[in-house]
Every structure is written in structure tokens, then in C-alpha cells.
Design a protein around this motif. Structure first.
Motif, PDB file in Angstrom:
ATOM      1  N   GLY A 105       0.808  -1.214   0.000  1.00 49.07           N
ATOM      2  CA  GLY A 105       0.000   0.000   0.000  1.00 49.07           C
ATOM      3  C   GLY A 105       0.836   1.256   0.000  1.00 49.07           C
ATOM      4  N   GLN A 106       2.051   1.167  -0.555  1.00 45.54           N
ATOM      5  CA  GLN A 106       2.909   2.356  -0.587  1.00 45.54           C
ATOM      6  C   GLN A 106       2.246   3.480  -1.364  1.00 45.54           C
ATOM      7  OE1 GLN A 106       3.931  -0.770  -1.163  1.00 45.54           O
ATOM      8  NE2 GLN A 106       6.100  -1.083  -0.722  1.00 45.54           N
ATOM      9  N   ASP A 107       2.524   4.710  -0.951  1.00 48.57           N
ATOM     10  CA  ASP A 107       1.921   5.870  -1.586  1.00 48.57           C
ATOM     11  C   ASP A 107       2.186   5.903  -3.083  1.00 48.57           C
ATOM     12  OD1 ASP A 107       1.034   6.589   0.890  1.00 48.57           O
ATOM     13  OD2 ASP A 107       2.531   8.140   1.227  1.00 48.57           O
ATOM     14  N   ASP A 108       3.398   5.491  -3.488  1.00 49.00           N
ATOM     15  CA  ASP A 108       3.737   5.511  -4.907  1.00 49.00           C
ATOM     16  C   ASP A 108       2.839   4.568  -5.695  1.00 49.00           C
ATOM     17  OD1 ASP A 108       5.444   6.111  -7.255  1.00 49.00           O
ATOM     18  OD2 ASP A 108       6.017   4.003  -7.055  1.00 49.00           O
ATOM     19  N   TYR A 109       2.575   3.392  -5.134  1.00 46.44           N
ATOM     20  CA  TYR A 109       1.692   2.442  -5.804  1.00 46.44           C
ATOM     21  C   TYR A 109       0.274   3.005  -5.929  1.00 46.44           C
ATOM     22  CZ  TYR A 109       5.016  -1.477  -5.682  1.00 46.44           C
ATOM     23  OH  TYR A 109       6.077  -2.312  -5.886  1.00 46.44           O
ATOM     24  N   VAL A 110      -0.219   3.611  -4.849  1.00 48.72           N
ATOM     25  CA  VAL A 110      -1.577   4.162  -4.868  1.00 48.72           C
ATOM     26  C   VAL A 110      -1.685   5.257  -5.921  1.00 48.72           C
ATOM     27  CG1 VAL A 110      -3.334   5.371  -3.533  1.00 48.72           C
ATOM     28  CG2 VAL A 110      -1.953   3.605  -2.439  1.00 48.72           C
ATOM     29  N   THR A 111      -0.716   6.159  -5.933  1.00 46.89           N
ATOM     30  CA  THR A 111      -0.729   7.266  -6.889  1.00 46.89           C
ATOM     31  C   THR A 111      -0.681   6.755  -8.322  1.00 46.89           C
ATOM     32  OG1 THR A 111       0.364   8.750  -5.318  1.00 46.89           O
ATOM     33  CG2 THR A 111       0.467   9.351  -7.649  1.00 46.89           C
ATOM     34  N   ARG A 112       0.232   5.836  -8.597  1.00 47.05           N
ATOM     35  CA  ARG A 112       0.364   5.297  -9.955  1.00 47.05           C
ATOM     36  C   ARG A 112      -0.889   4.543 -10.376  1.00 47.05           C
ATOM     37  NH1 ARG A 112       5.609   1.826  -9.817  1.00 47.05           N
ATOM     38  NH2 ARG A 112       4.915   1.312 -11.937  1.00 47.05           N
ATOM     39  N   ALA A 113      -1.506   3.833  -9.448  1.00 47.72           N
ATOM     40  CA  ALA A 113      -2.723   3.089  -9.774  1.00 47.72           C
ATOM     41  C   ALA A 113      -3.859   4.025 -10.150  1.00 47.72           C
ATOM     42  CB  ALA A 113      -3.132   2.210  -8.595  1.00 47.72           C
ATOM     43  N   LEU A 114      -4.063   5.081  -9.355  1.00 43.33           N
ATOM     44  CA  LEU A 114      -5.147   6.022  -9.636  1.00 43.33           C
ATOM     45  C   LEU A 114      -4.884   6.809 -10.911  1.00 43.33           C
ATOM     46  CD1 LEU A 114      -5.896   7.349  -6.033  1.00 43.33           C
ATOM     47  CD2 LEU A 114      -7.045   5.521  -7.298  1.00 43.33           C
ATOM     48  N   GLU A 115      -3.627   7.197 -11.131  1.00 39.90           N
ATOM     49  CA  GLU A 115      -3.288   7.906 -12.366  1.00 39.90           C
ATOM     50  C   GLU A 115      -3.464   7.007 -13.579  1.00 39.90           C
ATOM     51  OE1 GLU A 115       0.661   9.301 -11.714  1.00 39.90           O
ATOM     52  OE2 GLU A 115       0.003  11.182 -10.778  1.00 39.90           O
ATOM     53  N   GLY A 116      -3.265   5.689 -13.386  1.00 44.17           N
ATOM     54  CA  GLY A 116      -3.402   4.749 -14.489  1.00 44.17           C
ATOM     55  C   GLY A 116      -4.834   4.364 -14.794  1.00 44.17           C
ATOM     56  N   GLY A 117      -5.775   4.856 -14.005  1.00 44.17           N
ATOM     57  CA  GLY A 117      -7.182   4.593 -14.291  1.00 44.17           C
ATOM     58  C   GLY A 117      -7.869   3.628 -13.356  1.00 44.17           C
ATOM     59  N   ALA A 118      -7.199   3.192 -12.282  1.00 46.21           N
ATOM     60  CA  ALA A 118      -7.846   2.282 -11.336  1.00 46.21           C
ATOM     61  C   ALA A 118      -9.004   2.992 -10.636  1.00 46.21           C
ATOM     62  CB  ALA A 118      -6.836   1.790 -10.305  1.00 46.21           C
ATOM     63  N   ASP A 119     -10.060   2.246 -10.361  1.00 50.37           N
ATOM     64  CA  ASP A 119     -11.239   2.797  -9.705  1.00 50.37           C
ATOM     65  C   ASP A 119     -11.278   2.477  -8.220  1.00 50.37           C
ATOM     66  OD1 ASP A 119     -12.761   3.660 -12.230  1.00 50.37           O
ATOM     67  OD2 ASP A 119     -12.320   1.560 -12.634  1.00 50.37           O
ATOM     68  N   GLY A 120     -10.370   1.618  -7.778  1.00 49.32           N
ATOM     69  CA  GLY A 120     -10.344   1.236  -6.378  1.00 49.32           C
ATOM     70  C   GLY A 120      -8.982   0.705  -5.979  1.00 49.32           C
ATOM     71  N   PHE A 121      -8.722   0.697  -4.678  1.00 45.65           N
ATOM     72  CA  PHE A 121      -7.455   0.198  -4.164  1.00 45.65           C
ATOM     73  C   PHE A 121      -7.737  -0.451  -2.815  1.00 45.65           C
ATOM     74  CE2 PHE A 121      -3.197  -0.162  -2.767  1.00 45.65           C
ATOM     75  CZ  PHE A 121      -2.351   0.054  -3.844  1.00 45.65           C
ATOM     76  N   LEU A 122      -7.491  -1.769  -2.728  1.00 45.17           N
ATOM     77  CA  LEU A 122      -7.729  -2.530  -1.509  1.00 45.17           C
ATOM     78  C   LEU A 122      -6.460  -3.254  -1.090  1.00 45.17           C
ATOM     79  CD1 LEU A 122     -11.148  -4.159  -2.492  1.00 45.17           C
ATOM     80  CD2 LEU A 122     -10.822  -2.269  -0.891  1.00 45.17           C
ATOM     81  N   LEU A 123      -6.338  -3.501   0.207  1.00 43.05           N
ATOM     82  CA  LEU A 123      -5.205  -4.246   0.733  1.00 43.05           C
ATOM     83  C   LEU A 123      -5.650  -5.661   1.098  1.00 43.05           C
ATOM     84  CD1 LEU A 123      -3.682  -1.517   3.090  1.00 43.05           C
ATOM     85  CD2 LEU A 123      -3.058  -2.050   0.720  1.00 43.05           C
TER      86      LEU A 123
END
Length: 231
Positions: free
Chosen positions: A99-117
Motif C-alpha cells: 500500500g505504498q503511496d507511490d503504488y496508490v498514486t500510480r494506480a489512480l493515475e493509471g485509471g484504477a477505480d479502487g485500491f484494496l489491501l
């Protein structure tokens, strides 16, 4: 992942179709077992890497793709970006140990609609699938707290990002985004056609400088547009 009971709150509409992508067979089995507790969620395919996830998404047209981040070949972040560019895009949720911040940011910028651990309560998985399957967005509470903190820091340095630029109708639409409603649900609530809501959502994102519905929803939360108990 632990098992959990699920309340039968879904409607009579067709089930949310889900594709699971993870290179670990045990994780895929655990995710499938949790989703199987909801009769209104159907797992239609499983993939072991990003390449297979994209190919199976094209074949089965799921409503939601659950993507691990670290997979061989094409990782989950790259797969999410490809799925976002498809002619018939699907809802994408990152489901990961990391759940690193870099992963979250890249996921949302890449078009992800959600992020779960993967360490989240299994109910978060079901809530996320339902929300994204309905056209909304969803973040793990732990991830959301960090995203909010990051956005607050960014806005402190860029005070021009303000809700004052929104019209009254755009604020109404933003409030709907804040409660996780899909465009169709916002249209029903505001007595508008869905196409008009889609145009308002685009305007809201542009005026707020938000990259996606997740960031817009957080703006609604921070601005107090989301009623207590609905956040």
C-alpha cells in the motif's frame, strides 16, 4: 483470507461479473471464496499475470477486474493502464499486499477505480466490488486516509483548487460522487438524464483538478458535502 457472511442487499439485476488476476493460486482461491458468499457477485475468470488479465477481460467483458500489483510479465499497474484505454473499459480494483503511496498514486493515475489491501477485512473486498461494479469508486479505509493526507498537503501548496468554481448543480453531483453513487444513481437522485450527469462529472473533475472519481469523492468528503453516516 477469513470467511464472512454477507447481507443480501443486492437487487434482482444481473450479478457483478468479476475477473481475478493474481499469480498466487491460494490468493485467487481465497478471493473467489469470499466473493462466492454474495450471490450477486460472479467470478467469470482467473488470470496469473497482467497479459492474461487483459486478454481475458477482452474475452469475458467482466464488470470488475481485481488486479494484484506484483505479477510476472505485465504487472498490475501496467495492466490497469491498458484496461483503462480499452474501447469497452471495465472497473479496475488493485488488490495488493503493498500500500505504498507511490503504488496508490500510480494506480489512480493509471485509471484504477479502487485500491484494496489483502490485509483488509473481507467485507471491504465485497464493498469495493459492489461499488466499482455499479460505476463508482472505492478505497480501503487505510489507503483513503493516506490519500486524503496527501491531497491536503498538495492543496495547501496549491490553494487555487477550490469548490468555489463549481456551480450549484455541480456541487450536487460532487456530493453524489462523495457517497459512491454511479452516474445512473446520481441522475435518478437529481432527476437528470445520465448523459447530463456524465457531462457534470467531467466538469467537476476539470475544475477541481481531480484525476478521477476517487479524488473528487475525497474533495466532497473534505468539503462536508457528504452527510454523516454516508462517508
Amino acid at each position: 483470507m477469513e470467511d464472512t457472511a454477507v447481507e443480501d442487499t443486492a437487487s434482482d439485476s444481473r450479478p457483478v461479473r468479476v475477473l481475478i488476476a493474481d499469480d498466487e493460486a491460494m490468493i485467487r482461491a481465497g478471493v473467489r471464496a469470499i466473493l462466492a458468499r454474495d450471490p450477486h457477485v460472479e467470478v467469470v475468470a482467473e488470470a496469473v499475470d497482467g497479459h492474461e488479465a487483459v486478454a481475458l477481460a477482452r474475452r469475458y467483458r467482466p464488470d470488475v477486474v481485481l488486479l494484484d500489483i506484483q505479477m510476472p510479465g505485465l504487472d498490475g499497474l501496467a495492466a490497469a493502464a491498458r484496461l483503462h484505454k480499452e474501447s469497452a473499459p471495465v472497473g479496475v480494483i488493485m488488490l495488493t499486499t503493498f500500500g505504498q503511496d507511490d503504488y496508490v498514486t500510480r494506480a489512480l493515475e493509471g485509471g484504477a477505480d479502487g485500491f484494496l489491501l489483502k490485509a483488509d477485512d473481507p467485507r471491504e473486498l465485497l464493498n469495493g466490488v459492489r461499488a466499482v461494479g455499479a460505476g463508482g469508486a472505492y478505497l480501503s479505509p487505510r489507503v483513503a486516509a493516506r490519500v486524503i493526507a496527501g491531497l491536503r498537503a498538495h492543496r495547501a501548496a496549491h490553494p487555487h483548487r477550490s469548490l468555489e468554481r463549481l456551480t450549484e448543480r455541480e456541487r450536487d453531483v460532487l456530493a453524489g460522487l462523495g457517497t459512491g453513487l454511479s452516474n445512473a444513481e446520481i441522475a435518478s437522485r437529481l432527476h437528470l438524464v445520465e448523459g447530463t450527469v456524465k457531462a457534470h462529472v467531467s466538469a467537476v473533475l476539470a475544475k477541481l483538478g481531480a484525476r478521477n472519481r476517487v479524488e473528487a469523492a475525497i474533495s466532497a468528503y473534505e468539503a462536508g458535502l457528504v452527510p454523516p453516516g454516508r462517508r
